[in-house]
Each structure stands twice: as C-alpha cells, then as structure tokens.
Design a protein around this motif. Structure first.
Motif, PDB file in Angstrom:
ATOM      1  N   ASP A 179       0.838  -1.201   0.000  1.00 62.62           N
ATOM      2  CA  ASP A 179       0.000   0.000   0.000  1.00 62.62           C
ATOM      3  C   ASP A 179       0.874   1.253   0.000  1.00 62.62           C
ATOM      4  N   PHE A 180       2.071   1.132   0.611  1.00 65.35           N
ATOM      5  CA  PHE A 180       2.997   2.259   0.695  1.00 65.35           C
ATOM      6  C   PHE A 180       4.392   1.818   0.285  1.00 65.35           C
ATOM      7  N   VAL A 181       5.131   2.726  -0.317  1.00 63.34           N
ATOM      8  CA  VAL A 181       6.547   2.514  -0.591  1.00 63.34           C
ATOM      9  C   VAL A 181       7.308   3.709  -0.021  1.00 63.34           C
ATOM     10  N   LYS A 182       8.305   3.418   0.837  1.00 62.25           N
ATOM     11  CA  LYS A 182       9.099   4.482   1.435  1.00 62.25           C
ATOM     12  C   LYS A 182      10.460   4.521   0.740  1.00 62.25           C
ATOM     13  N   ILE A 183      10.752   5.661   0.119  1.00 57.68           N
ATOM     14  CA  ILE A 183      11.999   5.806  -0.633  1.00 57.68           C
ATOM     15  C   ILE A 183      13.156   6.051   0.320  1.00 57.68           C
ATOM     16  N   ASP A 184      14.233   5.308   0.142  1.00 53.40           N
ATOM     17  CA  ASP A 184      15.405   5.438   1.001  1.00 53.40           C
ATOM     18  C   ASP A 184      15.945   6.866   0.962  1.00 53.40           C
ATOM     19  N   ARG A 185      16.401   7.347   2.100  1.00 53.21           N
ATOM     20  CA  ARG A 185      16.821   8.741   2.230  1.00 53.21           C
ATOM     21  C   ARG A 185      18.009   9.088   1.335  1.00 53.21           C
ATOM     22  N   TYR A 186      18.770   8.107   0.872  1.00 52.09           N
ATOM     23  CA  TYR A 186      19.870   8.398  -0.047  1.00 52.09           C
ATOM     24  C   TYR A 186      19.375   9.154  -1.270  1.00 52.09           C
ATOM     25  N   PHE A 187      18.186   8.769  -1.778  1.00 50.92           N
ATOM     26  CA  PHE A 187      17.659   9.391  -2.981  1.00 50.92           C
ATOM     27  C   PHE A 187      16.966  10.728  -2.691  1.00 50.92           C
ATOM     28  N   ILE A 188      16.734  11.014  -1.411  1.00 48.52           N
ATOM     29  CA  ILE A 188      16.124  12.284  -1.019  1.00 48.52           C
ATOM     30  C   ILE A 188      17.191  13.325  -0.696  1.00 48.52           C
ATOM     31  N   ASP A 189      18.298  12.874  -0.129  1.00 45.20           N
ATOM     32  CA  ASP A 189      19.362  13.780   0.295  1.00 45.20           C
ATOM     33  C   ASP A 189      19.877  14.614  -0.884  1.00 45.20           C
ATOM     34  N   HIS A 190      19.646  15.950  -0.819  1.00 44.91           N
ATOM     35  CA  HIS A 190      20.068  16.894  -1.860  1.00 44.91           C
ATOM     36  C   HIS A 190      19.555  16.492  -3.257  1.00 44.91           C
ATOM     37  N   CYS A 191      18.341  15.936  -3.288  1.00 43.23           N
ATOM     38  CA  CYS A 191      17.768  15.534  -4.581  1.00 43.23           C
ATOM     39  C   CYS A 191      17.535  16.740  -5.488  1.00 43.23           C
ATOM     40  N   GLU A 199      15.537  11.994 -11.528  1.00 42.38           N
ATOM     41  CA  GLU A 199      14.989  11.057 -12.514  1.00 42.38           C
ATOM     42  C   GLU A 199      14.567   9.755 -11.848  1.00 42.38           C
ATOM     43  N   PHE A 200      15.315   9.322 -10.833  1.00 39.72           N
ATOM     44  CA  PHE A 200      14.928   8.119 -10.083  1.00 39.72           C
ATOM     45  C   PHE A 200      13.567   8.338  -9.419  1.00 39.72           C
ATOM     46  N   LEU A 201      13.407   9.501  -8.794  1.00 35.72           N
ATOM     47  CA  LEU A 201      12.139   9.807  -8.119  1.00 35.72           C
ATOM     48  C   LEU A 201      10.986   9.839  -9.114  1.00 35.72           C
ATOM     49  N   LYS A 202      11.215  10.402 -10.291  1.00 36.36           N
ATOM     50  CA  LYS A 202      10.170  10.450 -11.314  1.00 36.36           C
ATOM     51  C   LYS A 202       9.735   9.047 -11.727  1.00 36.36           C
ATOM     52  N   SER A 203      10.713   8.151 -11.877  1.00 34.85           N
ATOM     53  CA  SER A 203      10.376   6.783 -12.291  1.00 34.85           C
ATOM     54  C   SER A 203       9.606   6.053 -11.191  1.00 34.85           C
ATOM     55  N   ILE A 204       9.957   6.317  -9.932  1.00 31.40           N
ATOM     56  CA  ILE A 204       9.228   5.723  -8.808  1.00 31.40           C
ATOM     57  C   ILE A 204       7.785   6.205  -8.800  1.00 31.40           C
ATOM     58  N   ILE A 205       7.589   7.494  -9.063  1.00 33.77           N
ATOM     59  CA  ILE A 205       6.237   8.070  -9.088  1.00 33.77           C
ATOM     60  C   ILE A 205       5.400   7.419 -10.189  1.00 33.77           C
ATOM     61  N   GLU A 206       5.999   7.203 -11.354  1.00 36.73           N
ATOM     62  CA  GLU A 206       5.266   6.568 -12.454  1.00 36.73           C
ATOM     63  C   GLU A 206       4.870   5.139 -12.095  1.00 36.73           C
ATOM     64  N   LEU A 207       5.785   4.401 -11.459  1.00 37.75           N
ATOM     65  CA  LEU A 207       5.470   3.042 -11.023  1.00 37.75           C
ATOM     66  C   LEU A 207       4.363   3.041  -9.972  1.00 37.75           C
ATOM     67  N   ALA A 208       4.424   4.020  -9.077  1.00 37.37           N
ATOM     68  CA  ALA A 208       3.419   4.116  -8.014  1.00 37.37           C
ATOM     69  C   ALA A 208       2.031   4.370  -8.602  1.00 37.37           C
TER      70      ALA A 208
END
Length: 595
Positions: A179-191, A199-208
């Motif tokens: 129901d939820f996916v939590k993205i590891d903070r490595y990809f959030i740090d200074h994104c 681009e990684f975050l965008k692809s995760i959003i599309e999958l979600a």
C-alpha cells in the motif's frame, strides 16, 4: 586481544538479556505528513535501548539481537511497547511498525501476536502498517509473500521500507503489492541538486501510479528537498525538517510546514485569478472499505457521475475511483465475480491530485501538467483538510485558457509582458489579501535621444532587452513582472529580495545595453546630441531609474494609490544622472486637502 573481544561479547549478551527481561525499550514516534492535505498520515514507531547504555542506539540494539538470535523476541517487545504507547497517546493516523522479513519467516516467531496486541489496546487492523525493510536479504521469497498475504487478509496495510537501499527492490514491490513505498533517504538527500536522483524519483512516481501505491519520502532535512518532492507529486513526507522522533510527538500538522507551503505557493506572473474552490462541485463521497459492487450500483444510478472520492470516517480523502476503472473490470470475464465483494481500495487511485480550495488555478494547472494527469479525470478539493468536492480537469484547463487569452489581449505587443490591466489586478489582489509586497517602477533614462540617434528599431530592441533582463533576474523569485508601456516597467516583489534584484537588473542592463552603441560611444561613455532648445549636449549611455516602495496594505485602498507612491519614488531616482535605485520611506498615500 582475543580475550578482550570475548569479554565485550559477554557484556553485550548480558545487557541484551536484561533489556528483554525488564522490557527496557523506549518507543519513539516520528510523524509522516501528507503535505498536500496538511494532515498527519501517521507515525513511524522507532525503538531505543536504555539511555546512556551501549545498546541505546537502534543499530547497536538490533545488531546485538541478531548476533545472539534474539531478534524475534526484541521485535515483539518493541512492537508491543509501540502499540501500547500509540494507543495511550491517542495519536492520529496510522501506526507504522518496522518488521524484519527474516523475523516474519522465523519458525519460532509466534503467530497472531500483532493482531492480539492491537485488539488488546483498542486499535483497528487498518490503522497499522507493517513496514518490511528492503535491507535484509530474504532466501525464501515465496514464504515471505505468503506471510505478507496473511497480514493483508487480517486487514493490515503493507509498506516496503528503504526502497532502493537493499536487495530485491522492484521485484519485492511487484510481488508484495504494498500500500505504501518508502523511498530510502539516499535518494532524497540533496535531490534538488542531483539530476540522477530526480529522474529516479520520477520513475518511482510513475510506477506508483501504475500500481496504485502511495509513496513516502524519508529523510527530508532541507526545505529544498521538500519543495522538489512536492513539485514532482510525492505528497507524503518524513524527516527532521518535519519533526524529529519523540516520545511525545506533536499530534497535529506542523505550523512551520504550513508557512513553508504558503511561501512556495507564490509564483511569478501571478495575477488576479480564481481559486479552485470556485469551480468545485460538491459531490458525495464513499467511505473507505465499501465493496466494489456497492460503488458500482452508485454509478449505475447516476449516469452523469464520472468519479467518486473515497474518504475515511473523519472525511479525509483517501483516494479516487473513476467510473471507467470499475466498468472495465466488471466487463471482463469473471470480473464481477472476482471484484464484486472486494473493497474499493483494491481499484481506487490512492494518489489522486488533492488541493485546498484556496489554491490558485494557475498553481493547480502547473501540478496537472507536471504530473501528466489524464484529461478525463477529476481532482479532489479539500476545506481545512477535509473532503469538499471534485473538479473536472477539463474545467480547470478551460478557465486557465480563458485567463491566458484575456491576459494576452491586454499584454504589451512588443514584449508580450502583462500590461496595465494585469498590473493593477496583481496589486489589487495583494491589497485585498492584506499581503505585504514591494513595487518597483523601472524607467529608462536618455531613451528619447538614443531613439532619435539610433532609430526606432534599435529603440524597440533596447526595450525588449530590458524586458528580458527584468524577467531573467526575477526567475525563481516570487512576484509579478509587467510592462506599463514605452520604456516603463513595474515589478511586484512578494519577498524581501527587491533591493538586491533591482541592483542586479541595473548591472545586467548597463552591461548588455552597450552592444547597441558604437565602439566610440561606449569608449567615450556617451555621445553629443541636440536637445529640445537646439543646443548640443553630452548624453550618457542608457541608464535606469528605479523607484522602490513598500506600500502599507492597510492604508492603501486601491492600485492607483500604490502606483502614485511608486511614481513619486521613480521621480526621485530620475534626479540622478547615472543609474539609481531610490528606496522610498513613504508607505501611505497622500491625504487630499479639502478647503
């Protein structure tokens, strides 16, 4: 050396045994916020060992438990303490519990404990989210899938924690259907500073979107990170910027985040546009948990109904179900038999676009285009975080188009910047909202002589250059740029950056405008020309006069009074031969003297 290691080993084992025997685990809670709805989504439960001990940190505590094969016992203790404290504090939203996959698969791990605990402390299964961390390698994927399926049947929500940090990633997502996916903070740090992470975050959003999974961004520590993930469409956030883990956490949406979102809401070229609330249709919603067959009957009764919002018992929006989604499923072979008795959560969109009724239409339009929504869909509108109604995307885009056409009709034909009508509207809007702002009146000096000497084509070129310089200097800053006419411009600044930006405009224009002069005139710093009296005078190169005023919004009642203040400030700046920025102290309009 070897004996020293054995001694430390014994101390750890004894310390762990004491913690388990005496239940010396302290539960902390870190809020997870829905920044779109400005509500608390839930709290992640975190555990600490005895304060000041070598096992206080969670890493040390759980490493010791794993080393001595006591992980199952420790996790059960942490789970019970978290559930007990969560219920005692009466925290809102969902309780996120971290569970190691290897613990779930441990044959000695007791079954049914979590369900028994929540029942004991008065919680419902749908209030609890089982977070399966991705950092642990799992040998028996089929057994894990079966175990997770058991939790789901009991009514628990499932989340994958630390997506992108571990072993199976997308495979686990595909199999567990969380129901939820939590993205590891490595990809959030200074994104905000990394194209790869973005681009990684965008692809995760599309999958979600494709899997109807809600995304949570972990480890947010900077306002820029929060701004970017929100812009990309991730509305659930967790991290130190929002709140640190606490034994008694704040049980309401942080005021600091409200102020931050209001500041981010200001955009360039914002005029007097309608809010989304004015377009909202008050449409009935359905409660989360209703069966698909019941929702199908609702659609059948009302043929005009295209979408239904899904809300919880507090009227907080949880998702959106579209008529065509349900129709398509029920029309398939065995579709009715398969889905009729399933809750609508299995089909609904868990990440619809949700906006507050006060959101400006142009801001909502930007969200629509950035997230690539289907034009046939609806968005959910809230009032104070609670469901208000729906708005068709077509209606929003129709009004935006009409607004753009109206602005184009009043735009300056040379620069295509908004003209007097839009400028006055921008000022009136801020006065109406009691919103502090600063107004800059920008005027070219020595323009007539330049126009006479170099011709109208060069004159038009210089005006367009000034428009470009102003617009470029103001990119990324909140405000409004307008062209009054001729060589006069006005800029509305919503922040406290007016003075440095005006100085930047002067410097950039003086530098770039030199390309319109001959080399000789640049070298001499000007040229000789005949004035209106027929006399020869030396005319400097083009310069700027800028009058800057911060009107008192309670004393100024219309845009004409504000414009008069700015005009007076500009006249003061014109008294100087070179470029000059005059910052006026006068903030109130002159009171007319009646004899």
């Amino acid at each position: 050396m070897e004996s020293g290691r054995i001694e430390a080993f014994k101390i750890d084992a004894q310390s762990l045994q004491t913690i388990l025997d005496e239940r010396l685990v302290e539960p902390l809670f870190q809020p997870i916020c829905d920044v779109a709805r400005q509500t608390i989504l839930g709290f992640e439960a975190l555990s600490r060992g005895p304060e000041g001990s070598e096992l206080e940190s969670p890493n040390a505590l759980f490493s010791a438990a794993q080393r001595f094969n006591r992980l199952s016992e420790l996790e059960l203790l942490c789970r019970e303490k978290a559930i007990e404290r969560f219920a005692e504090l009466n925290l809102s939203g969902k309780l996120f519990l971290n569970v190691s996959p290897n613990t779930l698969l441990d044959p000695n791990h007791p079954r049914g404990e979590t369900l028994q605990l929540i029942q004991q402390y008065g919680l419902q299964a749908n209030q609890v989210v089982i977070e399966v961390t991705e950092q642990d390698k799992v040998d028996d994927g089929f057994l894990l899938l079966k175990t997770i399926g058991h939790y789901r049947k009991l009514g628990f929500n499932i989340a994958i924690d630390d997506l992108g940090a571990g072993y199976s990633g997308l495979k686990q997502w595909s199999e567990l259907q969380p129901d939820f996916v939590k993205i590891d903070r490595y990809f959030i740090d200074h994104c905000d500073q990394s194209l790869v992470k973005r681009e990684f975050l965008k692809s995760i959003i599309e999958l979600a979107k494709a899997t109807r999974t809600a995304v949570i961004a972990e480890g947010i520590e900077r306002a820029e990170e929060l701004a970017l993930i929100t812009q990309l469409g991730i509305t659930n956030a967790q991290g130190f910027l929002i709140a640190r883990p606490s034994a008694v956490p704040l049980n309401a949406y942080p005021n600091t985040l409200k102020e931050s979102s209001q500041a981010q809401g200001n955009v360039m070229h914002r005029g007097l546009v309608k809010t989304i609330g004015e377009l909202t249709h008050v449409t009935p919603a359905v409660l989360n948990g209703v069966l698909c067959q019941d929702v199908h009957r609702v659609f059948e009764k009302d043929k005009q109904l295209m979408s239904l919002a899904v809300v919880d018992e507090q009227q907080m929006p949880m998702g959106l179900l579209h008529r065509d989604q349900l129709t398509e499923v029920f029309a398939a072979p065995y579709g009715h038999a398969l889905y009729a008795k399933k809750p609508l959560a299995s089909l609904m969109d868990k990440q619809p676009l949700i906006v507050d009724e006060q959101s400006q239409l142009d801001e909502v339009s930007q969200l629509i285009t950035e997230q690539d929504f289907d034009i046939r869909r609806h968005i959910v509108v809230t009032q104070g975080g609670k469901y208000l109604g729906l708005v068709p995307l077509r209606a929003i885009l129709k009004h935006i188009t009409e607004e753009k056409i109206r602005n184009a009709q009043h735009a300056n034909p040379l620069t295509m910047l908004p003209g007097n009508v839009a400028i006055n509207e921008a000022i009136e809007q801020r006065l109406l909202n009691k919103q502090d702002f600063t107004l800059a009146y920008i005027d070219l000096n020595h323009f007539k002589q330049f126009n006479d000497l170099y011709g109208y084509a060069s004159g038009d070129g210089v005006i367009k250059l000034l428009a470009e310089v102003i617009s470029e200097c103001c990119i990324g800053f909140s405000g409004f740029v307008g062209h009054i006419g001729g060589d006069d411009f006005m800029v509305v600044f919503d922040g406290d950056d007016a003075e440095p930006l005006c100085r930047e405009i002067i410097n950039e224009f003086e530098l770039k405008s030199k390309s319109y002069f001959t080399h000789e005139h640049v070298k001499a710093g000007g040229y000789w020309a005949t004035n209106r009296e027929g006399q020869q005078q030396f005319v400097p190169l083009l310069t700027l006069s800028i009058g800057l005023v911060s009107p008192h919004v309670d004393s100024c009642h219309n845009s004409h009074q504000v414009a008069a203040l700015a005009t007076d400030a500009k006249k003061e700046a014109k008294r100087y031969r070179n470029s000059y920025l005059f910052v006026a102290n006068k903030r109130r309009p002159t009171v007319a003297i009646v004899s």
